[in-house]
Scaffold this motif. Sequence first.
Motif, PDB file in Angstrom:
ATOM      1  N   GLY A   1     -60.290-177.722  36.732  1.00  0.00           N
ATOM      2  CA  GLY A   1     -58.966-177.118  36.620  1.00  0.00           C
ATOM      3  C   GLY A   1     -58.864-176.245  35.376  1.00  0.00           C
ATOM      4  O   GLY A   1     -58.234-175.188  35.390  1.00  0.00           O
ATOM      5  N   ILE A   2     -59.514-176.675  34.319  1.00  0.00           N
ATOM      6  CA  ILE A   2     -59.565-175.868  33.089  1.00  0.00           C
ATOM      7  C   ILE A   2     -60.313-174.563  33.378  1.00  0.00           C
ATOM      8  O   ILE A   2     -59.919-173.497  32.911  1.00  0.00           O
ATOM      9  CB  ILE A   2     -60.244-176.639  31.935  1.00  0.00           C
ATOM     10  N   ASP A   3     -61.394-174.638  34.184  1.00  0.00           N
ATOM     11  CA  ASP A   3     -62.125-173.420  34.577  1.00  0.00           C
ATOM     12  C   ASP A   3     -61.205-172.470  35.332  1.00  0.00           C
ATOM     13  O   ASP A   3     -61.280-171.252  35.158  1.00  0.00           O
ATOM     14  CB  ASP A   3     -63.334-173.769  35.452  1.00  0.00           C
ATOM     15  N   SER A   4     -60.323-173.011  36.165  1.00  0.00           N
ATOM     16  CA  SER A   4     -59.373-172.174  36.910  1.00  0.00           C
ATOM     17  C   SER A   4     -58.423-171.464  35.961  1.00  0.00           C
ATOM     18  O   SER A   4     -58.099-170.294  36.158  1.00  0.00           O
ATOM     19  CB  SER A   4     -58.556-173.021  37.884  1.00  0.00           C
ATOM     20  N   ILE A   5     -57.978-172.175  34.944  1.00  0.00           N
ATOM     21  CA  ILE A   5     -57.064-171.573  33.971  1.00  0.00           C
ATOM     22  C   ILE A   5     -57.770-170.454  33.215  1.00  0.00           C
ATOM     23  O   ILE A   5     -57.210-169.378  32.996  1.00  0.00           O
ATOM     24  CB  ILE A   5     -56.516-172.654  33.010  1.00  0.00           C
ATOM     25  N   GLU A   6     -59.017-170.692  32.853  1.00  0.00           N
ATOM     26  CA  GLU A   6     -59.807-169.672  32.159  1.00  0.00           C
ATOM     27  C   GLU A   6     -59.989-168.435  33.052  1.00  0.00           C
ATOM     28  O   GLU A   6     -59.777-167.305  32.610  1.00  0.00           O
ATOM     29  CB  GLU A   6     -61.169-170.256  31.774  1.00  0.00           C
ATOM     30  N   ALA A   7     -60.362-168.638  34.317  1.00  0.00           N
ATOM     31  CA  ALA A   7     -60.564-167.511  35.242  1.00  0.00           C
ATOM     32  C   ALA A   7     -59.261-166.755  35.475  1.00  0.00           C
ATOM     33  O   ALA A   7     -59.237-165.519  35.452  1.00  0.00           O
ATOM     34  CB  ALA A   7     -61.121-168.021  36.572  1.00  0.00           C
ATOM     35  N   ALA A   8     -58.173-167.481  35.687  1.00  0.00           N
ATOM     36  CA  ALA A   8     -56.873-166.841  35.908  1.00  0.00           C
ATOM     37  C   ALA A   8     -56.455-166.042  34.676  1.00  0.00           C
ATOM     38  O   ALA A   8     -55.894-164.940  34.797  1.00  0.00           O
ATOM     39  CB  ALA A   8     -55.822-167.889  36.251  1.00  0.00           C
ATOM     40  N   SER A   9     -56.743-166.572  33.495  1.00  0.00           N
ATOM     41  CA  SER A   9     -56.396-165.868  32.256  1.00  0.00           C
ATOM     42  C   SER A   9     -57.178-164.569  32.125  1.00  0.00           C
ATOM     43  O   SER A   9     -56.636-163.546  31.704  1.00  0.00           O
ATOM     44  CB  SER A   9     -56.660-166.764  31.043  1.00  0.00           C
ATOM     45  N   LYS A  10     -58.452-164.607  32.495  1.00  0.00           N
ATOM     46  CA  LYS A  10     -59.273-163.385  32.451  1.00  0.00           C
ATOM     47  C   LYS A  10     -58.737-162.335  33.408  1.00  0.00           C
ATOM     48  O   LYS A  10     -58.616-161.159  33.062  1.00  0.00           O
ATOM     49  CB  LYS A  10     -60.726-163.704  32.801  1.00  0.00           C
TER      50      LYS A  10
ATOM     51  N   ILE B   1     -55.681-171.316  25.746  1.00  0.00           N
ATOM     52  CA  ILE B   1     -56.685-170.625  26.568  1.00  0.00           C
ATOM     53  C   ILE B   1     -56.175-169.242  26.953  1.00  0.00           C
ATOM     54  O   ILE B   1     -56.871-168.239  26.796  1.00  0.00           O
ATOM     55  CB  ILE B   1     -57.029-171.446  27.830  1.00  0.00           C
ATOM     56  N   ALA B   2     -54.956-169.177  27.452  1.00  0.00           N
ATOM     57  CA  ALA B   2     -54.380-167.896  27.896  1.00  0.00           C
ATOM     58  C   ALA B   2     -54.227-166.927  26.731  1.00  0.00           C
ATOM     59  O   ALA B   2     -54.440-165.721  26.886  1.00  0.00           O
ATOM     60  CB  ALA B   2     -53.040-168.138  28.573  1.00  0.00           C
ATOM     61  N   LYS B   3     -53.875-167.450  25.569  1.00  0.00           N
ATOM     62  CA  LYS B   3     -53.670-166.601  24.396  1.00  0.00           C
ATOM     63  C   LYS B   3     -54.946-165.851  24.022  1.00  0.00           C
ATOM     64  O   LYS B   3     -54.893-164.713  23.556  1.00  0.00           O
ATOM     65  CB  LYS B   3     -53.179-167.452  23.226  1.00  0.00           C
ATOM     66  N   LYS B   4     -56.127-166.475  24.255  1.00  0.00           N
ATOM     67  CA  LYS B   4     -57.405-165.813  23.974  1.00  0.00           C
ATOM     68  C   LYS B   4     -57.523-164.496  24.735  1.00  0.00           C
ATOM     69  O   LYS B   4     -58.218-163.586  24.305  1.00  0.00           O
ATOM     70  CB  LYS B   4     -58.584-166.709  24.380  1.00  0.00           C
ATOM     71  N   TYR B   5     -56.875-164.417  25.892  1.00  0.00           N
ATOM     72  CA  TYR B   5     -56.968-163.232  26.747  1.00  0.00           C
ATOM     73  C   TYR B   5     -55.703-162.376  26.686  1.00  0.00           C
ATOM     74  O   TYR B   5     -55.561-161.431  27.459  1.00  0.00           O
ATOM     75  CB  TYR B   5     -57.263-163.652  28.189  1.00  0.00           C
ATOM     76  N   GLY B   6     -54.792-162.712  25.789  1.00  0.00           N
ATOM     77  CA  GLY B   6     -53.566-161.932  25.634  1.00  0.00           C
ATOM     78  C   GLY B   6     -52.624-162.031  26.823  1.00  0.00           C
ATOM     79  O   GLY B   6     -51.926-161.076  27.144  1.00  0.00           O
ATOM     80  N   VAL B   7     -52.606-163.180  27.463  1.00  0.00           N
ATOM     81  CA  VAL B   7     -51.815-163.360  28.688  1.00  0.00           C
ATOM     82  C   VAL B   7     -50.571-164.191  28.409  1.00  0.00           C
ATOM     83  O   VAL B   7     -50.625-165.187  27.688  1.00  0.00           O
ATOM     84  CB  VAL B   7     -52.672-164.078  29.762  1.00  0.00           C
ATOM     85  N   ASN B   8     -49.458-163.789  29.002  1.00  0.00           N
ATOM     86  CA  ASN B   8     -48.262-164.618  28.980  1.00  0.00           C
ATOM     87  C   ASN B   8     -48.463-165.757  29.957  1.00  0.00           C
ATOM     88  O   ASN B   8     -48.861-165.530  31.096  1.00  0.00           O
ATOM     89  CB  ASN B   8     -47.021-163.814  29.386  1.00  0.00           C
TER      90      ASN B   8
END
Length: 157
Positions: free
Chosen positions: A29-38, A89-96
């Motif tokens: 699930g963490i991988d999903s969050i990382e992929a979605a953030s990218k 995690i999302a902040k690393k990619y500049g995502v809200n």
Amino acid sequence: MKSNYYCNMTQFMTDFKHVLVPFDGSENGIDSIEAASKIAGNLGGKITILKCVEKKMPKFLFFKTKQDKLDAAIEVNAAENEASKFRKIAKKYGVNVTTEIKKIDDDPHQHIIDYVNRNDVDLVVMSPSKDINTTEIHESIVDKISKNINCSLLRLQ
């Protein structure tokens, strides 16, 4: 990371402004969050992480004890603590990122479907649990969701 795509690839490049990640608490699930953030970060979009917390039946049927209430509060608190990790995690990619924690009485897939269809979601990103015993259950949930949503689904493996 191997992926199965349930999406139109031309849409993949332009239209995913709101990405939903239903989070089950697993490492994948963490991988999903990382992929979605990218994805959202590259497209200037946002992500929503949806955590469904199943309500537990009170020990005395219709009467909740102090322990029942405490257990429920602990579970919600744990989900809120996870949410702070997701924001990092999302902040690393500049995502809200928005996190939503829903207390539910029944199957989580229906809540995911309802959320997608009510909230202008463009893409749902999901990963199966690494626990082999749950793979079959996850496949069933992904099938139910993919057949009943009005957007694309990306299933990571």
